[in-house]
Design a protein around this motif. Structure first.
Motif, PDB file in Angstrom:
ATOM      1  N   GLN A  37      59.520  77.056  81.154  1.00 29.73           N
ATOM      2  CA  GLN A  37      58.707  77.893  82.029  1.00 29.73           C
ATOM      3  C   GLN A  37      59.540  78.923  82.777  1.00 29.73           C
ATOM      4  O   GLN A  37      59.122  80.072  82.946  1.00 29.73           O
ATOM      5  N   GLU A  38      60.722  78.513  83.220  1.00 28.06           N
ATOM      6  CA  GLU A  38      61.567  79.446  83.975  1.00 28.06           C
ATOM      7  C   GLU A  38      62.055  80.587  83.086  1.00 28.06           C
ATOM      8  O   GLU A  38      62.114  81.743  83.513  1.00 28.06           O
ATOM      9  N   PHE A  39      62.401  80.255  81.839  1.00 29.21           N
ATOM     10  CA  PHE A  39      62.813  81.278  80.878  1.00 29.21           C
ATOM     11  C   PHE A  39      61.660  82.253  80.626  1.00 29.21           C
ATOM     12  O   PHE A  39      61.842  83.480  80.646  1.00 29.21           O
ATOM     13  N   THR A  40      60.481  81.697  80.384  1.00 26.78           N
ATOM     14  CA  THR A  40      59.311  82.535  80.133  1.00 26.78           C
ATOM     15  C   THR A  40      59.015  83.431  81.323  1.00 26.78           C
ATOM     16  O   THR A  40      58.730  84.629  81.171  1.00 26.78           O
ATOM     17  N   SER A  41      59.094  82.867  82.516  1.00 27.22           N
ATOM     18  CA  SER A  41      58.848  83.648  83.729  1.00 27.22           C
ATOM     19  C   SER A  41      59.855  84.776  83.880  1.00 27.22           C
ATOM     20  O   SER A  41      59.500  85.889  84.297  1.00 27.22           O
ATOM     21  N   ALA A  42      61.123  84.492  83.538  1.00 23.98           N
ATOM     22  CA  ALA A  42      62.163  85.533  83.647  1.00 23.98           C
ATOM     23  C   ALA A  42      61.824  86.714  82.750  1.00 23.98           C
ATOM     24  O   ALA A  42      61.914  87.877  83.172  1.00 23.98           O
ATOM     25  N   LEU A 115      67.007  87.455  67.078  1.00 23.59           N
ATOM     26  CA  LEU A 115      66.965  85.997  67.132  1.00 23.59           C
ATOM     27  C   LEU A 115      67.870  85.509  68.244  1.00 23.59           C
ATOM     28  O   LEU A 115      69.000  85.988  68.402  1.00 23.59           O
ATOM     29  N   LEU A 116      67.365  84.551  69.002  1.00 26.10           N
ATOM     30  CA  LEU A 116      68.154  83.890  70.034  1.00 26.10           C
ATOM     31  C   LEU A 116      68.007  82.396  69.857  1.00 26.10           C
ATOM     32  O   LEU A 116      66.886  81.884  69.822  1.00 26.10           O
ATOM     33  N   MET A 117      69.135  81.674  69.667  1.00 25.66           N
ATOM     34  CA  MET A 117      69.091  80.219  69.632  1.00 25.66           C
ATOM     35  C   MET A 117      69.669  79.682  70.931  1.00 25.66           C
ATOM     36  O   MET A 117      70.766  80.067  71.344  1.00 25.66           O
ATOM     37  N   VAL A 118      68.911  78.781  71.564  1.00 22.14           N
ATOM     38  CA  VAL A 118      69.301  78.190  72.841  1.00 22.14           C
ATOM     39  C   VAL A 118      69.563  76.711  72.623  1.00 22.14           C
ATOM     40  O   VAL A 118      68.876  76.042  71.843  1.00 22.14           O
ATOM     41  N   GLY A 119      70.539  76.183  73.341  1.00 23.00           N
ATOM     42  CA  GLY A 119      71.009  74.826  73.112  1.00 23.00           C
ATOM     43  C   GLY A 119      70.062  73.737  73.583  1.00 23.00           C
ATOM     44  O   GLY A 119      69.074  73.967  74.268  1.00 23.00           O
ATOM     45  N   GLY A 120      70.407  72.509  73.205  1.00 19.62           N
ATOM     46  CA  GLY A 120      69.631  71.337  73.557  1.00 19.62           C
ATOM     47  C   GLY A 120      69.955  70.203  72.602  1.00 19.62           C
ATOM     48  O   GLY A 120      70.745  70.356  71.668  1.00 19.62           O
ATOM     49  N   TYR A 121      69.331  69.059  72.806  1.00 19.01           N
ATOM     50  CA  TYR A 121      69.603  67.898  71.968  1.00 19.01           C
ATOM     51  C   TYR A 121      69.176  68.112  70.518  1.00 19.01           C
ATOM     52  O   TYR A 121      69.626  67.396  69.624  1.00 19.01           O
ATOM     53  N   MET A 222      68.180  76.029  78.551  1.00 17.76           N
ATOM     54  CA  MET A 222      67.527  77.018  79.399  1.00 17.76           C
ATOM     55  C   MET A 222      66.878  76.346  80.605  1.00 17.76           C
ATOM     56  O   MET A 222      66.384  77.021  81.508  1.00 17.76           O
ATOM     57  N   SER A 223      66.838  75.004  80.600  1.00 20.56           N
ATOM     58  CA  SER A 223      66.242  74.228  81.685  1.00 20.56           C
ATOM     59  C   SER A 223      66.938  72.867  81.737  1.00 20.56           C
ATOM     60  O   SER A 223      67.800  72.581  80.905  1.00 20.56           O
ATOM     61  N   PRO A 224      66.634  72.005  82.716  1.00 23.25           N
ATOM     62  CA  PRO A 224      67.309  70.707  82.811  1.00 23.25           C
ATOM     63  C   PRO A 224      67.136  69.887  81.525  1.00 23.25           C
ATOM     64  O   PRO A 224      66.166  70.105  80.796  1.00 23.25           O
ATOM     65  N   HIS A 225      68.094  68.928  81.139  1.00 20.26           N
ATOM     66  CA  HIS A 225      69.013  68.445  82.137  1.00 20.26           C
ATOM     67  C   HIS A 225      70.384  69.147  82.139  1.00 20.26           C
ATOM     68  O   HIS A 225      71.091  69.113  83.148  1.00 20.26           O
ATOM     69  N   TRP A 226      70.792  69.754  81.029  1.00 25.26           N
ATOM     70  CA  TRP A 226      72.108  70.383  81.006  1.00 25.26           C
ATOM     71  C   TRP A 226      72.222  71.532  82.004  1.00 25.26           C
ATOM     72  O   TRP A 226      73.310  71.839  82.468  1.00 25.26           O
ATOM     73  N   TRP A 234      70.200  79.906  90.431  1.00 27.26           N
ATOM     74  CA  TRP A 234      71.218  80.972  90.498  1.00 27.26           C
ATOM     75  C   TRP A 234      70.552  82.341  90.419  1.00 27.26           C
ATOM     76  O   TRP A 234      69.638  82.568  89.634  1.00 27.26           O
ATOM     77  N   SER A 235      71.043  83.264  91.227  1.00 26.57           N
ATOM     78  CA  SER A 235      70.469  84.621  91.241  1.00 26.57           C
ATOM     79  C   SER A 235      70.669  85.337  89.904  1.00 26.57           C
ATOM     80  O   SER A 235      69.969  86.301  89.607  1.00 26.57           O
ATOM     81  N   GLY A 236      71.613  84.857  89.106  1.00 34.67           N
ATOM     82  CA  GLY A 236      71.862  85.482  87.809  1.00 34.67           C
ATOM     83  C   GLY A 236      70.985  84.944  86.689  1.00 34.67           C
ATOM     84  O   GLY A 236      71.036  85.478  85.568  1.00 34.67           O
ATOM     85  N   TYR A 237      70.177  83.909  86.952  1.00 33.51           N
ATOM     86  CA  TYR A 237      69.397  83.279  85.881  1.00 33.51           C
ATOM     87  C   TYR A 237      68.458  84.283  85.217  1.00 33.51           C
ATOM     88  O   TYR A 237      68.510  84.480  83.994  1.00 33.51           O
TER      89      TYR A 237
END
Length: 251
Positions: A37-42, A115-121, A222-226, A234-237
């Protein structure tokens, strides 16, 4: 003529099924969660239209034609493994043939898409190497090399971020001081790719080109837990994600 940019976010959802044991008795609970949600909002705050296709909906909701996929300026793959794209019920249950969704994303990029790949499990190689993007059609177009083993680097103490190229347009002018992260997917730099930020001694943000298109990676969440609260707050998010998305989309 509309200048609105469009992004397709794939993944970022999960279902948790828990067994509660209390002495002789037990019961179960199930919870469905959508992240990002935070990524989408950004992105929405910068004028993007974001379509979120949760992991379970990729089978039936993925763009049916090349033209439908090309309507997006950017495809974001986050925390969903290659099998979700490759093993539909038709393929797995009935041995039916169908187009390879990951090959279609690759061809979309080679033709000029972003294309953007974002990390996670379940990104890159992922937990127990189950994400398995290395040998997939996306493996060769990423600006980093995907490992063939469990690639998670867990750092409960916080992993420091080093930014040697803070002036790069894909970083949005957020500077060189970033909050630490609690983990990420380990990858290796690839010739032709450019690492813009490191976490410990591994790539965090890397960018590159593939055919006529652009590809970026962010190897942590892009969000918790990492991504812990200091990173999320962070203001840079917002500026970071907006810049990285815009760079990958060629906008």
């Amino acid at each position: 003529m509309s200048t609105e940019r469009k992004a397709l976010l794939l993944g970022e959802s999960w279902t948790t099924h828990m067994i509660h044991q209390k002495g002789f008795d037990s019961f179960t609970t199930t919870e469905y969660v959508e992240g990002g949600q935070e990524f989408t909002s950004a992105l929405q705050g910068a004028g993007w239209r974001v379509t979120h296709l949760p992991a379970h909906a990729i089978e039936t909701g993925f763009p049916a034609t090349e033209e439908e996929l090309a309507a997006y300026d950017l495809v974001v793959v986050s925390d969903v493994g290659a099998n979700t794209f490759l093993l539909s019920r038709a393929v797995f249950g009935r041995s039916a043939s169908e187009p390879n969704k990951l090959a279609r994303i690759r061809d979309y990029v080679l033709g000029g898409g972003g294309l953007l790949m974002v990390g996670g499990y379940l990104s890159f190689s992922g937990i127990d190497a189950k994400a398995n993007y290395g040998p997939s059609p996306l493996g060769d177009i990423l600006p980093v090399e995907v490992l063939r083993t469990d690639d998670r680097a867990e750092h409960p103490e916080g992993a420091p971020v080093r930014v040697p190229a803070p002036e790069h347009e894909a970083l949005g002018g957020v500077g060189a001081e970033w909050p630490p992260l609690l983990g990420y997917n380990r990858t290796r730099p690839r010739p032709g790719g450019e690492v813009l930020a490191w976490v410990n001694d591994d790539p965090l943000v890397a960018v590159g080109t593939a055919g006529k298109g652009r590809v970026g990676v962010f190897t942590s969440d892009m969000s918790p837990h990492w991504a812990p609260p200091p990173f999320m707050e962070w203001s840079g998010y917002d500026p970071l994600w907006r810049a990285l998305a815009s760079w990958a989309a060629g906008a």
